[in-house]
Design a protein around this motif. Structure first.
Motif, mmCIF file in Angstrom:
data_model
loop_
_atom_site.group_PDB
_atom_site.id
_atom_site.type_symbol
_atom_site.label_atom_id
_atom_site.label_comp_id
_atom_site.label_asym_id
_atom_site.label_seq_id
_atom_site.Cartn_x
_atom_site.Cartn_y
_atom_site.Cartn_z
ATOM 1 N N ASP A 1 -63.631 39.014 2.623
ATOM 2 C CA ASP A 1 -64.029 38.509 3.937
ATOM 3 C C ASP A 1 -63.488 39.407 5.048
ATOM 4 N N ARG A 2 -62.252 39.839 4.891
ATOM 5 C CA ARG A 2 -61.643 40.721 5.892
ATOM 6 C C ARG A 2 -62.415 42.036 5.972
ATOM 7 N N ALA B 1 -56.862 45.932 2.260
ATOM 8 C CA ALA B 1 -57.961 45.198 1.617
ATOM 9 C C ALA B 1 -58.686 46.095 0.615
ATOM 10 N N TYR C 1 -58.111 41.374 -5.952
ATOM 11 C CA TYR C 1 -58.382 40.897 -4.601
ATOM 12 C C TYR C 1 -58.834 39.452 -4.629
ATOM 13 N N GLU C 2 -58.720 38.842 -3.475
ATOM 14 C CA GLU C 2 -59.156 37.463 -3.296
ATOM 15 C C GLU C 2 -60.344 37.459 -2.348
ATOM 16 N N LYS C 3 -60.985 36.325 -2.235
ATOM 17 C CA LYS C 3 -62.127 36.205 -1.342
ATOM 18 C C LYS C 3 -61.744 36.580 0.084
ATOM 19 N N SER C 4 -60.536 36.243 0.481
ATOM 20 C CA SER C 4 -60.100 36.553 1.847
ATOM 21 C C SER C 4 -60.057 38.060 2.102
ATOM 22 N N ASP C 5 -59.755 38.854 1.060
ATOM 23 C CA ASP C 5 -59.753 40.310 1.218
ATOM 24 C C ASP C 5 -61.173 40.828 1.433
ATOM 25 N N GLU D 1 -65.529 41.435 7.805
ATOM 26 C CA GLU D 1 -65.223 41.215 9.214
ATOM 27 C C GLU D 1 -65.087 42.558 9.934
#
Length: 90
Positions: A32-33, A17, A26-30, A36
């Motif tokens: 977010d990870r 990430a 990067y994407e939003k999920s990266d 997290e």
């Protein structure tokens, strides 16, 4: 050994990430990870602290990018205003 593999897997996910974020690919999920992983108590403290530091860097970079884009828009508007103003005197 399973415990070591768990730590290595977590570190590899965090590293992946961070690498994507560092390159701007990067994407939003990266993101977010990354956030997290910064949850203390859920992940090992050294990993959570590292993720939190990278998360703060991400927030600061995105804030600078936002400010820069706003500044560019203002400059472009001012330039257009000056061009319109100068055309009135031609």
């Amino acid at each position: 050994m399973e415990f070591e593999r768990y730590y290595l897997d977590l570190f590899e996910m965090l590293s992946s990430a961070c690498n994507k974020i560092a390159t701007g690919q990067y994407e939003k999920s990266d993101a977010d990870r990354l956030f997290e992983f910064s949850k203390k108590g859920r992940y090992p403290s050294f990993l959570a602290e590292l993720a939190e530091s990278f998360g703060m860097m991400l927030v600061k970079v995105e804030a600078r990018e936002f400010e820069r884009s706003r500044f560019i828009e203002e400059l472009e508007k001012t330039k257009a205003d000056f061009e319109n103003y100068s055309q009135k005197f031609e």
